[in-house]
Motif scaffolding. Sequence first.
Motif, PDB file in Angstrom:
ATOM      1  N   SER A  48       0.998  -1.548  -0.454  1.00  0.00           N
ATOM      2  CA  SER A  48       0.002   0.352  -0.037  1.00  0.00           C
ATOM      3  C   SER A  48       0.882   1.083   0.000  1.00  0.00           C
ATOM      4  O   SER A  48       0.366   2.379  -0.498  1.00  0.00           O
ATOM      5  CB  SER A  48      -1.126  -0.043   1.420  1.00  0.00           C
ATOM      6  OG  SER A  48       0.340  -0.070   2.284  1.00  0.00           O
ATOM      7  N   GLN A  51       2.004   1.414  -3.280  1.00  0.00           N
ATOM      8  CA  GLN A  51       0.607   2.220  -4.827  1.00  0.00           C
ATOM      9  C   GLN A  51       0.178   3.750  -4.038  1.00  0.00           C
ATOM     10  O   GLN A  51       0.832   4.376  -5.104  1.00  0.00           O
ATOM     11  CB  GLN A  51      -0.420   1.340  -3.915  1.00  0.00           C
ATOM     12  CG  GLN A  51       0.413  -0.665  -4.675  1.00  0.00           C
ATOM     13  CD  GLN A  51      -1.000  -1.260  -4.106  1.00  0.00           C
ATOM     14  OE1 GLN A  51      -1.827  -1.165  -3.748  1.00  0.00           O
ATOM     15  NE2 GLN A  51      -1.154  -2.502  -4.773  1.00  0.00           N
ATOM     16  N   GLU A  52       0.555   3.662  -3.223  1.00  0.00           N
ATOM     17  CA  GLU A  52       0.387   5.185  -3.001  1.00  0.00           C
ATOM     18  C   GLU A  52       1.288   5.929  -3.119  1.00  0.00           C
ATOM     19  O   GLU A  52       1.274   7.969  -4.083  1.00  0.00           O
ATOM     20  CB  GLU A  52      -0.082   5.141  -1.434  1.00  0.00           C
ATOM     21  CG  GLU A  52      -0.977   6.467  -0.669  1.00  0.00           C
ATOM     22  CD  GLU A  52      -1.592   7.305   0.839  1.00  0.00           C
ATOM     23  OE1 GLU A  52      -1.369   7.874   0.845  1.00  0.00           O
ATOM     24  OE2 GLU A  52      -1.327   5.826   1.297  1.00  0.00           O
ATOM     25  N   SER A  55       1.275   6.476  -7.256  1.00  0.00           N
ATOM     26  CA  SER A  55      -0.207   7.306  -7.047  1.00  0.00           C
ATOM     27  C   SER A  55      -0.020   9.206  -7.067  1.00  0.00           C
ATOM     28  O   SER A  55      -0.212   9.908  -8.141  1.00  0.00           O
ATOM     29  CB  SER A  55      -1.155   7.332  -6.279  1.00  0.00           C
ATOM     30  OG  SER A  55      -2.444   7.794  -6.475  1.00  0.00           O
ATOM     31  N   LEU A  56       1.187   9.561  -5.835  1.00  0.00           N
ATOM     32  CA  LEU A  56       1.354  11.168  -6.100  1.00  0.00           C
ATOM     33  C   LEU A  56       2.056  10.795  -6.590  1.00  0.00           C
ATOM     34  O   LEU A  56       2.333  12.476  -6.808  1.00  0.00           O
ATOM     35  CB  LEU A  56       1.678  11.241  -4.227  1.00  0.00           C
ATOM     36  CG  LEU A  56       0.952  11.001  -2.784  1.00  0.00           C
ATOM     37  CD1 LEU A  56       1.467  10.494  -1.902  1.00  0.00           C
ATOM     38  CD2 LEU A  56      -0.026  12.051  -3.281  1.00  0.00           C
ATOM     39  N   ARG A  96       4.760  11.254   1.582  1.00  0.00           N
ATOM     40  CA  ARG A  96       4.689  12.593   1.203  1.00  0.00           C
ATOM     41  C   ARG A  96       6.694  13.025   1.262  1.00  0.00           C
ATOM     42  O   ARG A  96       6.784  13.277  -0.260  1.00  0.00           O
ATOM     43  CB  ARG A  96       3.757  13.295   1.821  1.00  0.00           C
ATOM     44  CG  ARG A  96       3.560  14.924   0.956  1.00  0.00           C
ATOM     45  CD  ARG A  96       2.737  15.220   0.913  1.00  0.00           C
ATOM     46  NE  ARG A  96       1.180  15.023   0.989  1.00  0.00           N
ATOM     47  CZ  ARG A  96       0.390  15.146  -0.423  1.00  0.00           C
ATOM     48  NH1 ARG A  96       1.541  15.604  -1.447  1.00  0.00           N
ATOM     49  NH2 ARG A  96      -0.028  14.465  -0.137  1.00  0.00           N
TER      50      ARG A  96
END
Length: 305
Positions: A48, A51-52, A55-56, A96
């Motif tokens: 996860s 994947q995140e 995506s960002l 992030r």
Amino acid sequence: MEFDLENSLTSLEEHQSDTVPNLFASESDHMPSRNFLHCLKTSGFYVSFRQEAISLILQAQYSCNYDAFIPYLAVNYMDRFISKQEIPQGKPWILRLLVISCLSLAAKMKNAHFSVSDFQGEEAGFIFDTQTINRMELLILDALNWRMRSITPFSFVHFFISVLELKDPSSSQPLKDRATEIIFKAQNEIKFLEFKPSIVAASALLVASNELLPLQFPLFKCSFSSCAFVNKEKLLSCFNAVQEMVEMEWYESMLDTMSCTRTPLSVLDRQCTRSESETTSTTSITNGSTVPEIKRRRLNGHSSK
């Protein structure tokens, strides 16, 4: 000097005689650690997280109109970093910060403008100062042993095209373009992390040749399989995985097209005979009777059913 992913070890357009062996000898140093794939298979957190993060990174590509190679390079840095550095759970700000830092490093390698402010705001949830980002960049550089000129599948495309005995030299560009599309898509799939960049490049070109030059495909298959730098078994496995990925994309595209072309009458008809239609639709797709058959070439000469 701007980093060219197609020429990882040299700035020259054409490969020198000693460059190709060096590429194959060094490519493993630019891959995630072997334990990383095991972690992805056994830990839902890392799956996860990856994947995140991807995506960002892709969101940044579209919102900032970046060259496609910048997010590709950023994902490469990210994969290599998290394969060597344990990521603590329960700290969402790390994701992030890592994404921003990888994008920043990739943009620097490509001599592209990068503004941290594009990724920070109230909607982002976290604000990082320049010093924090610089420290994270240093952590990434250290984990990667400062190997920022990543050897990727793009580094091998020119070589493998040169191996092909193309009857029409002008077909090399369409082959390269299609293989490039496939390589970009393959990076998002966990299963391709186990393959060396050269194997992914060769597989992408074989799938592209199967689509564009099917009559010459057997010759290309033979040329790649007999290449001294290529592991034939790995090539077979990767080719089949790429072929499945491309076919799945084709099926999804077909289903999207079918759903977009429904007329009000067809929707009404479907509602009137919903149960029967769903049964028929399921059977038809399973049996392949209503979907055009895709020609699937396997390297071992057998067609999948």
